[in-house]
Design an enzyme around this catalytic site. Structure first.
Site, PDB file in Angstrom:
ATOM      1  N   TYR A 113     -10.200   2.274   6.079  1.00  0.00           N
ATOM      2  CA  TYR A 113      -9.600   2.128   4.999  1.00  0.00           C
ATOM      3  C   TYR A 113      -9.975   1.000   3.912  1.00  0.00           C
ATOM      4  O   TYR A 113     -10.603  -0.045   4.509  1.00  0.00           O
ATOM      5  CB  TYR A 113      -8.234   1.209   5.585  1.00  0.00           C
ATOM      6  CG  TYR A 113      -6.887   1.456   4.917  1.00  0.00           C
ATOM      7  CD1 TYR A 113      -6.091   2.256   4.967  1.00  0.00           C
ATOM      8  CD2 TYR A 113      -6.695   0.055   4.044  1.00  0.00           C
ATOM      9  CE1 TYR A 113      -4.896   2.375   4.063  1.00  0.00           C
ATOM     10  CE2 TYR A 113      -5.647   0.220   3.263  1.00  0.00           C
ATOM     11  CZ  TYR A 113      -4.742   1.194   3.212  1.00  0.00           C
ATOM     12  OH  TYR A 113      -3.538   1.137   2.396  1.00  0.00           O
ATOM     13  N   SER A 114     -10.118   1.337   2.684  1.00  0.00           N
ATOM     14  CA  SER A 114     -10.417   0.636   1.740  1.00  0.00           C
ATOM     15  C   SER A 114      -9.735   0.532   0.530  1.00  0.00           C
ATOM     16  O   SER A 114      -9.529   1.629  -0.156  1.00  0.00           O
ATOM     17  CB  SER A 114     -11.836   1.269   1.221  1.00  0.00           C
ATOM     18  OG  SER A 114     -12.371   0.529   0.006  1.00  0.00           O
ATOM     19  N   ASN A 115      -9.206  -0.615   0.020  1.00  0.00           N
ATOM     20  CA  ASN A 115      -8.483  -0.824  -1.239  1.00  0.00           C
ATOM     21  C   ASN A 115      -9.129  -0.330  -2.423  1.00  0.00           C
ATOM     22  O   ASN A 115      -8.482  -0.030  -3.467  1.00  0.00           O
ATOM     23  CB  ASN A 115      -7.785  -2.217  -1.114  1.00  0.00           C
ATOM     24  CG  ASN A 115      -6.893  -2.362  -0.100  1.00  0.00           C
ATOM     25  OD1 ASN A 115      -5.722  -1.670  -0.303  1.00  0.00           O
ATOM     26  ND2 ASN A 115      -6.977  -3.054   0.911  1.00  0.00           N
TER      27      ASN A 115
ATOM     28  N   GLY B  34       2.839  -0.694   4.025  1.00  0.00           N
ATOM     29  CA  GLY B  34       2.201  -1.548   2.999  1.00  0.00           C
ATOM     30  C   GLY B  34       2.467  -3.089   3.361  1.00  0.00           C
ATOM     31  O   GLY B  34       3.675  -3.467   3.755  1.00  0.00           O
TER      32      GLY B  34
ATOM     33  N   PHE C 249     -12.817 -13.255  -2.053  1.00  0.00           N
ATOM     34  CA  PHE C 249     -11.562 -12.972  -2.603  1.00  0.00           C
ATOM     35  C   PHE C 249     -10.605 -13.238  -1.647  1.00  0.00           C
ATOM     36  O   PHE C 249      -9.676 -13.598  -2.026  1.00  0.00           O
ATOM     37  CB  PHE C 249     -11.697 -11.239  -2.791  1.00  0.00           C
ATOM     38  CG  PHE C 249     -10.686 -10.628  -3.334  1.00  0.00           C
ATOM     39  CD1 PHE C 249     -10.416 -10.467  -4.774  1.00  0.00           C
ATOM     40  CD2 PHE C 249      -9.576 -10.152  -2.563  1.00  0.00           C
ATOM     41  CE1 PHE C 249      -9.345 -10.053  -5.331  1.00  0.00           C
ATOM     42  CE2 PHE C 249      -8.369  -9.683  -3.226  1.00  0.00           C
ATOM     43  CZ  PHE C 249      -8.146  -9.687  -4.578  1.00  0.00           C
TER      44      PHE C 249
ATOM     45  N   SER D 116       0.904  -1.191  -0.042  1.00  0.00           N
ATOM     46  CA  SER D 116      -0.063   0.066  -0.177  1.00  0.00           C
ATOM     47  C   SER D 116       0.771   1.354   0.073  1.00  0.00           C
ATOM     48  O   SER D 116       0.329   2.474   0.036  1.00  0.00           O
ATOM     49  CB  SER D 116      -0.745  -0.202   1.272  1.00  0.00           C
ATOM     50  OG  SER D 116      -2.172  -0.882   0.872  1.00  0.00           O
TER      51      SER D 116
END
Length: 382
Positions: free
Chosen positions: A190-192, A336, A149, A85
């Protein structure tokens, strides 16, 4: 990417949502003749990580022009690694550059650039701004929280699917099968998916892949020779060490897998990049010194929102985390995590003192202890 094992767990949606970062405003006061840091505590923190089960750890630090490199276990000081990240800061920088050029406005609705993409189960791109993607206040569900996923990408099934190619459209479509976490602008999570969408916006605005814009605008001007946006290339450049994961959320799991090779399209603009500790420091130092963004855009990037009432020491800007350490110092940067790789890259607000580090495992080690050791001189607790 692995979930954080430190205070940065505030950023993780679930323990196996490995694409979540192990993440990370006032400018630091000017100082004269700063004391040269003693990196002994930092080395101790690396050694402690290896003692805790990390196969190898590497860190580099700079204070002014003085540099230091430390390793522990099976690592080389110049190792490349997947930065997860930390990719987000590169992506946010490109979008802020595009705003400075008048090619988009961060307060544009996502719908303007990606019509019809953010729709379904309560998601509505007409009500979400690009800015809200970048500071994680959009409420968009994170694709890495989706159970299917997770099972396919982060569990044992990864070994079967490690070379699969994912498109950003596929990643967003998975997220759209869920309800949003909250109404846009009302909270922080937090959202990818936010940064998958951010990469797609870059491509729509410029007509080029987001990775090409990162290369043209950041990697080449800063001569970041160890940094790349690999796309679907599963291999790691040399020099590098192997990366290891247990591919399990069970804390008692014992089987360790070599996960070095993977198709990084599973992360796309949320976390696919590769770099090394030297390049990451060069990037964050240049960014915080104003070499990549005009003053107005850098002010926007460092305008932060709280991440939770329980973790007031952390605040989030636009692809940039602000953290107040135990000794009172502030650092800015990002963390990350991706399969078999846990990284941190932070610097003081003036860009003069920086640290970048990596563990080549995703189930052990305390990266927060390395940061505290470098900036506060705090030795890890025995």
């Amino acid at each position: 990417m692995s979930a954080a094992r430190s205070a940065r767990t505030v950023l993780a949606a679930t323990a196996v949502a490995a694409l979540t970062a192990t993440a990370l405003a006032a400018p630091a006061a000017a100082a004269t003749a700063p004391r040269k840091p003693d990196h002994g505590a930092t080395q101790q923190a690396l050694d402690a990580a290896v003692e805790a089960g990390v196969p190898g750890a590497v860190a580099q630090a700079r204070s002014g022009r003085a540099g230091w490199t430390g390793t522990a276990g099976e690592r080389g000081g110049k190792d490349h690694y997947r930065v997860g990240s930390i990719t987000k800061t590169f992506v946010a920088t490109v979008l802020l550059q595009l705003q400075a050029e008048g090619r988009l406005d961060l307060d544009d609705p996502v719908e303007k650039w990606l019509p019809g993409v953010v729709r379904g189960n309560g998601h509505d791109g007409r009500k979400i701004t690009v800015r809200q993607l970048l500071n994680h206040t959009s409420g968009v569900y994170s694709v890495t929280s989706d159970p299917g996923f997770q099972e396919k990408v982060f569990g044992p099934a990864f070994l079967e699917h490690r070379y699969d190619t994912w498109t950003p459209e596929q990643l967003v479509a998975i997220a759209m099968t869920h309800q949003p976490d909250f109404a846009p602008g009302t909270a922080w999570t937090y959202s990818n998916t936010n940064y998958v969408l951010a990469g797609m916006v870059i491509e729509k605005v410029t007509g080029r892949p987001y990775g090409k814009e990162v290369e043209r605008r950041i990697i080449k001007p800063l001569h970041l020779r160890a940094t790349s946006v690999p796309g679907t290339n599963a291999a790691m450049p040399k020099p590098s060490s192997r990366a290891y994961s247990k591919l399990s959320i069970d804390p008692n799991a014992t089987t360790v897998h070599d996960v070095t090779e993977l198709n990084p399209s599973l992360a796309y603009a949320a976390g696919e990049m590769i770099s090394d500790s030297n390049d990451l420091q060069t990037f964050y130092r240049a960014l915080l010194k104003g070499k990549l963004l005009p003053k107005a855009e850098l002010r926007e990037m460092t305008r932060t929102v709280p991440v939770s009432a329980e973790n007031l020491e952390f605040r989030y800007g636009l692809g940039l985390m602000q953290q107040k350490l135990s000794c009172g110092k502030e650092v800015w940067g990002h963390g990350g995590g991706i399969h078999g790789s846990s990284s941190e890259a932070v610097a003081t607000r003036d860009g003069e003192h920086s640290l970048a580090m990596n563990f080549n495992a995703d189930w052990a080690g305390d990266s927060q202890a390395v940061i505290e050791a470098e900036f506060c001189g705090t030795a890890p607790k025995g």
